[in-house]
Structures are given as C-alpha cells and as structure tokens.
Design a protein around this motif. Structure first.
Motif, short mmCIF file in Angstrom:
data_model
loop_
_atom_site.label_atom_id
_atom_site.label_comp_id
_atom_site.label_asym_id
_atom_site.label_seq_id
_atom_site.Cartn_x
_atom_site.Cartn_y
_atom_site.Cartn_z
N ALA A 1 0.84 -1.21 0.00
CA ALA A 1 0.00 0.00 0.00
C ALA A 1 0.87 1.25 0.00
O ALA A 1 0.58 2.23 -0.69
N ALA A 2 1.96 1.21 0.77
CA ALA A 2 2.86 2.36 0.84
C ALA A 2 3.42 2.70 -0.54
O ALA A 2 3.54 3.87 -0.91
N THR A 3 3.74 1.68 -1.32
CA THR A 3 4.38 1.92 -2.62
C THR A 3 3.44 2.54 -3.65
O THR A 3 3.90 2.99 -4.70
N TRP A 4 2.16 2.58 -3.32
CA TRP A 4 1.18 3.18 -4.24
C TRP A 4 0.93 4.65 -3.91
O TRP A 4 0.02 5.27 -4.47
N ALA A 5 1.73 5.23 -3.06
CA ALA A 5 1.59 6.66 -2.73
C ALA A 5 1.95 7.50 -3.96
O ALA A 5 2.82 7.13 -4.75
N PRO A 6 1.30 8.65 -4.09
CA PRO A 6 1.66 9.53 -5.21
C PRO A 6 3.07 10.08 -5.02
O PRO A 6 3.50 10.33 -3.90
N ASN A 7 3.77 10.20 -6.14
CA ASN A 7 5.12 10.78 -6.08
C ASN A 7 5.46 11.37 -7.44
O ASN A 7 5.31 10.74 -8.47
N PRO B 1 16.08 11.11 -0.94
CA PRO B 1 15.94 12.14 -1.98
C PRO B 1 16.75 11.81 -3.23
O PRO B 1 17.92 11.42 -3.13
N THR B 2 16.12 11.95 -4.38
CA THR B 2 16.77 11.60 -5.65
C THR B 2 17.44 12.78 -6.32
O THR B 2 18.28 12.59 -7.19
N GLY B 3 17.01 14.00 -5.97
CA GLY B 3 17.53 15.17 -6.65
C GLY B 3 16.79 15.48 -7.95
O GLY B 3 17.05 16.49 -8.59
N LYS B 4 15.84 14.62 -8.34
CA LYS B 4 15.09 14.83 -9.57
C LYS B 4 13.95 15.84 -9.39
O LYS B 4 13.49 16.42 -10.37
N LYS C 1 7.14 12.59 -10.68
CA LYS C 1 8.09 11.96 -11.60
C LYS C 1 8.38 10.51 -11.26
O LYS C 1 9.41 9.96 -11.62
N LYS C 2 7.49 9.89 -10.52
CA LYS C 2 7.59 8.47 -10.17
C LYS C 2 8.96 8.11 -9.60
O LYS C 2 9.55 7.09 -9.94
N THR C 3 9.45 8.94 -8.69
CA THR C 3 10.77 8.69 -8.10
C THR C 3 10.75 7.58 -7.04
O THR C 3 11.80 7.03 -6.73
N GLU C 4 9.58 7.29 -6.49
CA GLU C 4 9.43 6.29 -5.43
C GLU C 4 10.56 6.43 -4.40
O GLU C 4 11.36 5.52 -4.20
N PRO C 5 10.59 7.55 -3.67
CA PRO C 5 11.73 7.88 -2.81
C PRO C 5 11.75 7.19 -1.45
O PRO C 5 12.61 7.48 -0.62
N TRP C 6 10.84 6.29 -1.19
CA TRP C 6 10.72 5.68 0.12
C TRP C 6 11.59 4.44 0.27
O TRP C 6 11.89 3.74 -0.68
N LYS C 7 11.96 4.19 1.51
CA LYS C 7 12.64 2.96 1.90
C LYS C 7 11.99 2.49 3.19
O LYS C 7 11.53 3.30 4.00
N ILE D 1 11.41 18.50 -0.74
CA ILE D 1 10.15 18.55 0.00
C ILE D 1 9.08 17.67 -0.65
O ILE D 1 8.28 17.04 0.03
N GLU D 2 9.08 17.59 -1.98
CA GLU D 2 8.09 16.77 -2.66
C GLU D 2 8.29 15.30 -2.36
O GLU D 2 7.34 14.54 -2.24
N GLU D 3 9.55 14.90 -2.21
CA GLU D 3 9.81 13.49 -1.90
C GLU D 3 9.55 13.18 -0.43
O GLU D 3 9.10 12.08 -0.10
#
Length: 188
Positions: free
Chosen positions: A32-38, A102-105, A40-46, A109-111
């Motif tokens: 469920a967590a991986t379906w969060a909006p993000n 953070p990806t830098g992309k 540029k689809k960076t999926e910044p979570w771990k 704050i967005e991530e």
C-alpha cells in the motif's frame, strides 16, 4: 469500511498486545505504501521492518547512540534517557521504519511529502485491518548513527517509526477537527 470512514476513524494507538503480526500483513501494508503519489515516479521511500529479536538489537543500538548524547547530564538523567531509548522498540511487535531517499530529480520537500503519503497509506490500511498504529520519531530518528545501523544512505531521512500491533482493547477515541471551510479561501 469506506475510505472516508477509515480516515475519520484512524487514531494513534500505542497500547498493543505482544501478539505477532504476520509477515503477509506487513507485506500488504508495504505494498500500500508503494502506491503513494510521487512526482516523476521517483518512489523515494525505503522501509526497514523490525520484529522479534531485531527489536532488542535496535533498542540496544538506540541506547548506545543516546548514551553518546548524554554528556553533561547527571548520571540518573542519562540512565533514564538511555533506558527509554532501549525500551522504545519494545512497545509493539512490529516497527516499520519509513525513510525518504531524496533523488535530486524533484525538490526534496516533494519526496518527503511522498514518503508521508506512503506512511498515511500504511496507517489507513492498518486501521482497516483492525491493527493499532502509532507513528513516532524523536531525536534518535535524526541521528546519522541510526541511519548506518539501518543500512540507510547518509542523505536518507527517517520520516517515521510506525509501531504496529493488535490493540489491547477496543478504542473509541472521539476526535474533532476544525471544519475545512474555516481554513479555506476559494478563488473563483
């Protein structure tokens, strides 16, 4: 439950049984967590999941880190802080540590917000499944030494430790919110 009912009924509940939460349930929460909006689809979570003896090891590491920060305190105050850190991970049978990488992309704050959305997905689905959760941080979450222990990168940031378990009792905690109208200005 309908989503609005889940949103309105979700509460932070720390009083949980020591009963194990099956890995399959945790996997579902993480999905469920991986379906969060993000953006540029960076999926910044771990995610780091801590169960069983891992909680004792985490507590010992948190106590070690805390001890390094107690210089200048009385021995009694230092010991209280150290023991509180040691016992913290034992408050629930499962801890999901959620971090942002953070990806830098996109602006950082967005991530961070995306990771917060991932956490909200976990909290809401856990509520729907009858689980009790409480998300915490505390000073320890911002210690670089904890990142090392959790095998997080140096620039990763812990956004929350989500304690998960089965509630010790039924909770009917009432909540009130200021109506959205009182915090909204419409531009037409």
């Amino acid at each position: 439950m309908k989503i609005m009912e889940v949103i309105k009924s979700r509460r932070s509940i720390g009083a949980v049984e020591e009963k194990d939460v099956p890995d399959e349930v945790i996997h579902t929460l993480l999905e469920a967590a991986t379906w969060a909006p993000n953006h540029k689809k960076t999926e910044p979570w771990k995610f780091r999941v801590v169960k069983g003896e891992g909680r004792i090891k985490l507590g010992n590491e948190m106590a070690r880190i805390t001890e390094m920060k107690t210089k200048g305190l009385s021995e009694e105050d230092a010991q209280k802080m150290i023991e509180k850190a040691r016992k913290g991970p034992l408050r629930a049978p499962v801890i999901i540590i959620m971090a942002v990488s953070p990806t830098g992309k996109v602006p950082e704050i967005e991530e961070i917000i995306a990771a917060g959305c991932a956490m909200q997905n976990v909290l809401l689905l856990a509520t729907e499944k009858g689980l009790a959760t409480i998300a915490r941080t505390g000073d320890i979450a911002y210690e670089p030494e904890l990142n090392k222990y959790l095998q997080l990168d140096e620039n990763d940031k812990i956004v929350g430790l989500v304690y998960v378990g089965y509630p010790k009792q039924d909770f009917d905690i009432k909540a009130q919110r200021i109506p959205a109208e009182e915090k909204t200005i419409w531009f037409r």
